[in-house]
Design a protein around this motif. Sequence first.
Motif, short mmCIF file in Angstrom:
data_model
loop_
_atom_site.label_atom_id
_atom_site.label_comp_id
_atom_site.label_asym_id
_atom_site.label_seq_id
_atom_site.Cartn_x
_atom_site.Cartn_y
_atom_site.Cartn_z
N ALA A 3 -1.48 33.07 31.20
CA ALA A 3 -1.17 31.50 32.03
C ALA A 3 -1.95 30.66 31.86
O ALA A 3 -3.58 31.79 31.53
N PRO A 4 -2.25 29.39 31.86
CA PRO A 4 -3.12 28.42 31.07
C PRO A 4 -3.74 28.10 32.45
O PRO A 4 -3.71 26.82 32.36
N PHE A 5 -4.36 28.73 32.99
CA PHE A 5 -4.83 28.22 33.97
C PHE A 5 -6.76 27.53 33.79
O PHE A 5 -6.86 28.19 32.21
N PRO A 6 -6.93 26.04 34.00
CA PRO A 6 -6.87 25.29 35.16
C PRO A 6 -5.54 24.86 34.95
O PRO A 6 -5.06 24.44 36.53
N ALA A 7 -4.91 24.31 34.69
CA ALA A 7 -3.47 23.89 34.80
C ALA A 7 -2.73 23.97 35.08
O ALA A 7 -2.67 25.77 35.26
N PRO A 8 -2.39 23.77 35.92
CA PRO A 8 -0.42 24.03 37.42
C PRO A 8 0.51 25.54 35.75
O PRO A 8 0.23 24.84 34.85
N PRO A 9 1.09 26.27 36.75
CA PRO A 9 2.30 27.17 36.29
C PRO A 9 3.11 25.91 35.47
O PRO A 9 3.23 25.43 35.94
N SER A 10 3.14 26.57 33.83
CA SER A 10 4.28 25.04 32.75
C SER A 10 5.00 25.70 33.83
O SER A 10 5.86 25.24 32.81
N SER A 11 5.53 26.69 33.96
CA SER A 11 7.43 27.05 33.82
C SER A 11 7.82 28.12 34.04
O SER A 11 6.72 29.47 34.96
N PRO A 12 8.68 28.57 35.41
CA PRO A 12 9.10 29.62 35.96
C PRO A 12 8.65 31.01 35.39
O PRO A 12 8.95 31.03 34.15
N SER A 13 7.54 31.80 36.17
CA SER A 13 7.71 33.74 35.55
C SER A 13 8.68 34.24 36.02
O SER A 13 8.46 34.06 37.83
N PRO A 14 8.89 35.16 35.40
CA PRO A 14 9.72 36.56 36.26
C PRO A 14 8.89 38.27 37.24
O PRO A 14 9.20 38.24 37.11
N SER A 15 7.00 37.46 36.83
CA SER A 15 6.33 37.95 37.47
C SER A 15 6.59 38.34 39.01
O SER A 15 7.09 37.25 39.26
N ARG A 16 6.45 39.31 39.48
CA ARG A 16 6.29 39.21 40.93
C ARG A 16 4.56 39.11 42.17
O ARG A 16 5.23 39.19 43.12
N MET A 17 3.97 39.34 40.76
CA MET A 17 2.78 39.00 41.46
C MET A 17 1.62 38.97 39.97
O MET A 17 2.31 38.58 39.03
N ARG A 18 0.45 38.33 40.60
CA ARG A 18 -0.30 37.74 39.99
C ARG A 18 -1.54 38.73 39.77
O ARG A 18 -1.88 38.25 40.89
N LEU A 19 -2.31 38.36 38.36
CA LEU A 19 -3.51 38.73 38.70
C LEU A 19 -4.67 38.02 38.32
O LEU A 19 -4.56 37.95 37.13
N ASP A 42 5.88 43.36 35.64
CA ASP A 42 5.76 42.64 37.61
C ASP A 42 4.57 41.86 37.63
O ASP A 42 4.17 41.47 38.54
N ILE A 43 3.88 42.31 36.45
CA ILE A 43 2.29 41.70 37.06
C ILE A 43 2.12 40.50 36.15
O ILE A 43 2.17 40.63 34.22
N GLU A 44 2.11 39.17 35.85
CA GLU A 44 1.21 37.94 35.46
C GLU A 44 -0.11 37.87 34.82
O GLU A 44 -0.57 38.05 36.10
#
Length: 247
Positions: A3-19, A42-44
């Motif tokens: 994911a493009p941190f530090p920009a906010p999430p740009s689109s919904p993610s199907p993941s159930r957890m972020r790492l 399950d991990i983004e």
Amino acid sequence: MNAPFPAPPSSPSPSRMRLFCLPYAGGSAAMFRRWPEHLHPDIELVCIDPPGRGRRFAEAPLSDAAALAGQLAEELAPWLDRPFALFGHSNGALVAFELARRLHDRQRTPLAFIASAKNAPSLLAESSLHTLPATALLEAIRGLGGASAGFFDSPELVELMLPVLRADIALGETYRHRAAPPLPALLITLGGTRDACLRGPAIDAWRREFDGPSIHREIEGDHFFIDQRPEAVIAVLNEQLPKLLPP
């Protein structure tokens, strides 16, 4: 997904957890670039570039762990819409620990905290390597390993990266641990088979910072086993993190 941190999430993610992953001193999000294709679906993966490197190269690096953790806690707010875990290697584990405390204060506690190749915060001693003149500091960095020979052969690269390395080293050497209630999260500690920084006393001290189950794994390699055996690190994450999610 990376994911493009530090920009906010740009689109919904199907993941159930972020790492959320933090690199070692002088490192950047690029060190995790091959992880997404091997992580459990399950991990983004959200790779964090501290100021002064990667996408944030134009920003001044921070030499204080508390200040950096405070800034990252603000920036992570849009990303905390689902369960998450924090991973840090070496100096990244120290920043991740301070970040975990700040997020917990905001009622956003990680499900798991992964400390990789780092002595426990309560055992760190102040030092002054970061105050050395440039030449002496470079020789000390060469002795620590991790930097390629090409780095030292490029005056332009040294000029660009030495302020970042100095700030990162200062961040660890000037850190002062403060006592606080243990965090209610799974603790995973990872140590290299040829690295002395995460052994029995350090593992025990890490455990005192958490009020949850703990797991320790040894990975073949030295202090930079994360570069030498990334598949072994990812295997531990894939084994342990999905278990924390509801069926």
